[in-house]
Design a protein around this motif. Structure first.
Motif, mmCIF file in Angstrom:
data_model
loop_
_atom_site.group_PDB
_atom_site.id
_atom_site.type_symbol
_atom_site.label_atom_id
_atom_site.label_comp_id
_atom_site.label_asym_id
_atom_site.label_seq_id
_atom_site.Cartn_x
_atom_site.Cartn_y
_atom_site.Cartn_z
ATOM 1 N N ASP A 1 -2.289 21.298 4.627
ATOM 2 C CA ASP A 1 -2.027 21.323 6.064
ATOM 3 C C ASP A 1 -2.536 22.609 6.696
ATOM 4 O OD1 ASP A 1 1.235 19.708 5.905
ATOM 5 O OD2 ASP A 1 -0.773 18.867 6.174
ATOM 6 N N PHE A 2 -2.977 22.478 7.928
ATOM 7 C CA PHE A 2 -3.401 23.631 8.712
ATOM 8 C C PHE A 2 -2.182 24.422 9.173
ATOM 9 C CE2 PHE A 2 -5.524 26.220 11.678
ATOM 10 C CZ PHE A 2 -4.856 26.147 12.898
ATOM 11 N N THR B 1 -5.224 29.811 12.639
ATOM 12 C CA THR B 1 -6.579 30.326 12.532
ATOM 13 C C THR B 1 -6.814 31.409 13.575
ATOM 14 O OG1 THR B 1 -8.930 29.736 12.454
ATOM 15 C CG2 THR B 1 -7.583 28.599 14.074
ATOM 16 N N ARG C 1 -14.856 30.972 7.655
ATOM 17 C CA ARG C 1 -16.055 30.254 8.060
ATOM 18 C C ARG C 1 -16.899 31.186 8.908
ATOM 19 N NH1 ARG C 1 -15.350 27.321 13.288
ATOM 20 N NH2 ARG C 1 -16.789 25.749 12.499
ATOM 21 N N THR D 1 -10.930 26.812 13.403
ATOM 22 C CA THR D 1 -10.713 25.376 13.517
ATOM 23 C C THR D 1 -9.574 24.975 12.596
ATOM 24 O OG1 THR D 1 -11.711 23.200 13.142
ATOM 25 C CG2 THR D 1 -12.539 25.002 11.805
ATOM 26 N N SER D 2 -8.959 23.853 12.892
ATOM 27 C CA SER D 2 -7.865 23.356 12.059
ATOM 28 C C SER D 2 -8.354 22.483 10.909
ATOM 29 C CB SER D 2 -6.883 22.574 12.921
ATOM 30 O OG SER D 2 -7.520 21.457 13.492
ATOM 31 N N ARG D 3 -9.645 22.237 10.836
ATOM 32 C CA ARG D 3 -10.197 21.351 9.811
ATOM 33 C C ARG D 3 -10.558 22.145 8.564
ATOM 34 N NH1 ARG D 3 -14.313 16.889 11.882
ATOM 35 N NH2 ARG D 3 -14.446 16.794 9.611
ATOM 36 N N ALA D 4 -9.913 21.826 7.460
ATOM 37 C CA ALA D 4 -10.150 22.538 6.209
ATOM 38 C C ALA D 4 -11.595 22.390 5.744
ATOM 39 C CB ALA D 4 -9.201 22.034 5.127
ATOM 40 N N ASP D 5 -12.212 21.241 6.001
ATOM 41 C CA ASP D 5 -13.574 21.014 5.501
ATOM 42 C C ASP D 5 -14.620 21.825 6.264
ATOM 43 O OD1 ASP D 5 -14.147 17.702 7.030
ATOM 44 O OD2 ASP D 5 -13.573 19.633 7.875
ATOM 45 N N GLU D 6 -14.209 22.532 7.282
ATOM 46 C CA GLU D 6 -15.142 23.380 8.021
ATOM 47 C C GLU D 6 -15.098 24.833 7.568
ATOM 48 O OE1 GLU D 6 -14.934 22.787 12.221
ATOM 49 O OE2 GLU D 6 -15.325 20.636 12.074
ATOM 50 N N TYR D 7 -14.335 25.108 6.532
ATOM 51 C CA TYR D 7 -14.290 26.458 5.962
ATOM 52 C C TYR D 7 -15.050 26.475 4.649
ATOM 53 C CZ TYR D 7 -10.803 27.643 9.454
ATOM 54 O OH TYR D 7 -10.159 27.884 10.643
#
Length: 123
Positions: free
Chosen positions: A45-46, A49, A98, A104-110
């Motif tokens: 979970d986010f 950031t 990143r 961002t709150s999206r884990a896949d963007e880090y």
């Protein structure tokens, strides 16, 4: 950039902890940094950031008003101050970075992740 999270521990409900994310290899001010958490059997979970200096901070709904993310550029660190802790906050906490201005709150963007630090809140 290599990241290392620390500061976790065992605390009673209502207590506070401050997590630290230390960076090596690169200047952390060039990155947006996020904190995420994962409890056993649950998805990651986010939490919060922070963008590059002068850019945004953003919090997950469950921690807004209780947690504060900040950075100390001189020390190449990002912090997560956690107050009014609840048993539901128990999880493994990760910091991530990143190479962008905004968080961002999206884990896949880090792209870069540190190892987790365990936070356990007892009732």
């Amino acid at each position: 950039v290599q990241l290392q999270a620390s500061g976790g521990g065992l605390v009673q409900a209502g207590g506070s902890l401050r997590l630290s994310c230390a960076a090596s290899g690169r200047t952390l001010s060039s990155y947006a940094v996020g904190w995420f958490r994962q409890a056993p059997g649950k998805e990651r979970d986010f939490v919060a950031t922070i963008g590059r200096p002068g850019y945004n901070t953003y919090y997950g709904g469950s921690v807004k008003g209780r947690f504060t993310i900040s950075r100390d550029s001189a020390k190449n660190m990002v912090y997560l101050q956690m107050n009014s802790l609840k048993p539901d906050d128990t999880a493994l906490y990760y910091c991530a970075a990143r190479p962008a201005s905004y968080g961002t709150s999206r884990a896949d963007e880090y792209a870069y992740w540190g190892q987790g630090t365990q936070v356990t809140v007892s009732s």
